[in-house]
Design a protein around this motif. Sequence first.
Motif, mmCIF file in Angstrom:
data_model
loop_
_atom_site.group_PDB
_atom_site.id
_atom_site.type_symbol
_atom_site.label_atom_id
_atom_site.label_comp_id
_atom_site.label_asym_id
_atom_site.label_seq_id
_atom_site.Cartn_x
_atom_site.Cartn_y
_atom_site.Cartn_z
ATOM 1 N N GLN A 5 -4.886 -4.157 -1.118
ATOM 2 C CA GLN A 5 -6.234 -4.094 -1.676
ATOM 3 C C GLN A 5 -6.326 -3.015 -2.745
ATOM 4 O O GLN A 5 -6.936 -3.202 -3.798
ATOM 5 C CB GLN A 5 -7.272 -3.787 -0.593
ATOM 6 N N TYR A 6 -5.733 -1.872 -2.467
ATOM 7 C CA TYR A 6 -5.739 -0.768 -3.431
ATOM 8 C C TYR A 6 -5.067 -1.206 -4.734
ATOM 9 O O TYR A 6 -5.565 -0.951 -5.828
ATOM 10 C CB TYR A 6 -5.025 0.436 -2.808
ATOM 11 N N LEU A 7 -3.928 -1.929 -4.614
ATOM 12 C CA LEU A 7 -3.240 -2.393 -5.817
ATOM 13 C C LEU A 7 -4.120 -3.343 -6.609
ATOM 14 O O LEU A 7 -4.168 -3.294 -7.835
ATOM 15 C CB LEU A 7 -1.953 -3.137 -5.438
ATOM 16 N N LEU A 8 -4.838 -4.238 -5.907
ATOM 17 C CA LEU A 8 -5.648 -5.212 -6.605
ATOM 18 C C LEU A 8 -6.841 -4.560 -7.281
ATOM 19 O O LEU A 8 -7.170 -4.864 -8.420
ATOM 20 C CB LEU A 8 -6.167 -6.276 -5.622
ATOM 21 N N VAL A 9 -7.493 -3.652 -6.554
ATOM 22 C CA VAL A 9 -8.740 -3.091 -7.067
ATOM 23 C C VAL A 9 -8.480 -2.193 -8.269
ATOM 24 O O VAL A 9 -9.204 -2.247 -9.260
ATOM 25 C CB VAL A 9 -9.446 -2.313 -5.944
ATOM 26 N N THR A 10 -7.416 -1.381 -8.204
ATOM 27 C CA THR A 10 -7.146 -0.509 -9.346
ATOM 28 C C THR A 10 -6.309 -1.212 -10.396
ATOM 29 O O THR A 10 -5.922 -0.609 -11.383
ATOM 30 C CB THR A 10 -6.378 0.742 -8.908
ATOM 31 N N CYS A 11 -6.026 -2.505 -10.193
ATOM 32 C CA CYS A 11 -5.259 -3.300 -11.165
ATOM 33 C C CYS A 11 -3.852 -2.760 -11.350
ATOM 34 O O CYS A 11 -3.225 -2.994 -12.375
ATOM 35 C CB CYS A 11 -6.010 -3.345 -12.503
ATOM 36 N N SER A 12 -3.316 -2.016 -10.376
ATOM 37 C CA SER A 12 -1.911 -1.616 -10.495
ATOM 38 C C SER A 12 -1.011 -2.773 -10.091
ATOM 39 O O SER A 12 0.197 -2.686 -10.244
ATOM 40 C CB SER A 12 -1.578 -0.426 -9.603
ATOM 41 N N TYR A 13 -1.626 -3.858 -9.590
ATOM 42 C CA TYR A 13 -0.841 -5.039 -9.206
ATOM 43 C C TYR A 13 -0.092 -5.604 -10.403
ATOM 44 O O TYR A 13 1.006 -6.133 -10.269
ATOM 45 C CB TYR A 13 -1.794 -6.075 -8.612
ATOM 46 N N VAL A 14 -0.709 -5.490 -11.602
ATOM 47 C CA VAL A 14 -0.071 -6.095 -12.767
ATOM 48 C C VAL A 14 0.950 -5.170 -13.409
ATOM 49 O O VAL A 14 1.696 -5.589 -14.284
ATOM 50 C CB VAL A 14 -1.118 -6.511 -13.831
ATOM 51 N N LEU A 15 0.987 -3.902 -12.999
ATOM 52 C CA LEU A 15 1.892 -2.963 -13.662
ATOM 53 C C LEU A 15 3.303 -3.103 -13.111
ATOM 54 O O LEU A 15 3.510 -3.558 -11.998
ATOM 55 C CB LEU A 15 1.403 -1.533 -13.430
ATOM 56 N N GLU A 16 4.256 -2.673 -13.926
ATOM 57 C CA GLU A 16 5.651 -2.696 -13.479
ATOM 58 C C GLU A 16 5.864 -1.568 -12.471
ATOM 59 O O GLU A 16 5.098 -0.608 -12.447
ATOM 60 C CB GLU A 16 6.566 -2.518 -14.686
ATOM 61 N N PRO A 17 6.911 -1.666 -11.634
ATOM 62 C CA PRO A 17 7.068 -0.682 -10.541
ATOM 63 C C PRO A 17 7.088 0.767 -10.988
ATOM 64 O O PRO A 17 6.491 1.620 -10.333
ATOM 65 C CB PRO A 17 8.396 -1.073 -9.897
ATOM 66 N N TRP A 18 7.769 1.072 -12.100
ATOM 67 C CA TRP A 18 7.809 2.477 -12.508
ATOM 68 C C TRP A 18 6.433 2.944 -12.972
ATOM 69 O O TRP A 18 6.044 4.089 -12.752
ATOM 70 C CB TRP A 18 8.870 2.698 -13.585
ATOM 71 N N GLU A 19 5.659 2.033 -13.588
ATOM 72 C CA GLU A 19 4.297 2.406 -13.967
ATOM 73 C C GLU A 19 3.438 2.631 -12.736
ATOM 74 O O GLU A 19 2.603 3.554 -12.709
ATOM 75 C CB GLU A 19 3.674 1.300 -14.821
#
Lengths: 553, 80
Positions: free
Chosen positions: B16-30
């Motif tokens: 949920q945290y990844l989805l809400v802050t939109c880090s889901y779309v970032l590459e792993p190092w980002e």
Amino acid sequence: MATTADLVSNGNIHRHNQNIDTFKSDAYVRSGFNSHCNKHNGKANGGLDKRPFKESFDQAPLYVAVLTYVGFGVVTLFGYFRDFLRACGLEKCYLAQEREEQKDFVPLYQDFENFYTRNLYMRVRDNWNRPICSLPGPQFDLVERVSDDYNWTFRNTGKIIKNVINMGSYNYLGFAENNASFLTTVEDTTRQYGVGVCSTRQEMGNLDIHNELEDLVAKFLGVEDSMTFGMGFATNSMNIPALVGKGCLILSDELNHTSLVLGARLSGSTIRVFKHNNLQSLEKLLRDAIVHGQPRTHRPWKKILILVEGIYSMEGSVVRLPEIVALKKKYKAYLYLDEAHSIGAVGQTGRGVTEYFGLDPSDVDVMMGTFTKSFGAAGGYIAGKKELVDFLRTHSHSSVYATSMSPPVAKQILRVLKCIMGQDGTTVGIQRVRQLTENVRYFRQRLQEMGFIIYGNEDSPVVPLLLYMPGKVGAFAREMLKKNIGVVVVGFPATPITESRARFCLSAAHTRGMLDKVLNTLDDLGDCLSLKYSRHKRSIQDRTLRRNSVLNH
Amino acid sequence: MDVKGLKEYLSWLYYQYLLVTCSYVLEPWEQSIFNTVLFTVVTMVVYTAYVFIPIHTRLALEFFSGLFGGQHESTVAFMS
């Protein structure tokens, strides 16, 4: 006073009609509109107050908007960071760039305009342009592709994902089919005429099959004459310039399709935009136009044309046609109705929004539609009075310069029209129309019960499900594909920035089993991704079990 | 202790945290950079709150009680 025979023939027995029967006295005054219709049409048709028009555009809680902006902010920050790395040379840039010698010239590639494409769209690009390798029926096959460098390039693994449920194709009546027994006439036409026409309509491209098609389309819609074109987009963009020009006024809805906007701009008329489906805004513009006239000279406008669509494909909303027709008659304007998504999909026999509201087709001056959606073919038509269509035959850019419709495509449309009208001796057409209505009601009702925010009218086969956050857009499409369901997700710039959505297009060919599978998956996914934002939830379910089951794949 | 259920719940929360802050779309190092920065900021906020808020509230209470208490004493002296 409406008799019981009139009530039954209407088909839509609204509560209002039943109330009339209880007032047995003649002193009961009916509204002017209804009694006028009774006199001229002879039957009780849908008046302004008789059809329950239910549209909903719920707003999500405030924290959702805040979090959406937070998500966009994070991605923008990282976009600037990556652009900095690319500019420094620490990272390879995959997009087009100028050569070193040209760096001081006027920039060729607008860096900031492509910023969004480079930094957000590219990251989730695998959800669009998926190659399909079968018929786009209720189920289809997808080519499986993977990306090794985060969506900059793709490669096919060689496998094909079979029988993915298709919730994205505009196949409203299910006529995108390849059953050989249905397509015998199309096959014969291909053998007789070939596939290419090799000419424009005015030169050597006017086939007898086109004339037959145009007569049937006019009969289907209940108008005097019609004209067909090879491409739906070109029907709008090439014919509006032929109808209006400089010195005319176009009043166009806020959310009109690009083809209408392009046609309006190409025509050179003045364009004024009114708020989506908002009749106060339209009336204000009409009054201003008539009172003040053209901008500097204050001469009266040569023509006022109102551009609306039957069903708006991004919102799922239906145009308020009775009120617009009343306005147009009051202020003497012309109405251009684009029924791209509504022809075949709404109305009791599939004849579009005029039938849905029970209006006379001659009230709409220019009826336009496409054959791409409900008819499983390609092309568009414009229908109306004979003078209008004769004028377009000579003056439209499409008829003079564009290739006319291909013969097998025209035959497919003929076969579908005959099927819907019942002229082929079966009831397949009307069954499909009814099946679509049933599917739409069932799907929308279940989604609302589950607690999703759905936009649009209750009867529209286009169902936008709001996702809001950019992270969820990518996650939703990917998870649905893993469950073998293909959906279309839309984000900025096609929609407002905070309102990304998934758009479902229902079809008469979807069976109850397919819809149930989709609905159950949506239920699980809604809990897993927490998409159930609606405040009008009707049932409270146990979420813990469902959320964990989706993560285990 | 339902360890497996707890672990699944925590992984769902992280998702949920990844989805809400939109880090889901970032590459792993980002994602690592973002998580590090956010974690550092949150830690500093918590530390600052822990260290300074009790001191500030105590000083504020003393200031205001001194203000009103001093006024009360002076009016009493005036009355008598």
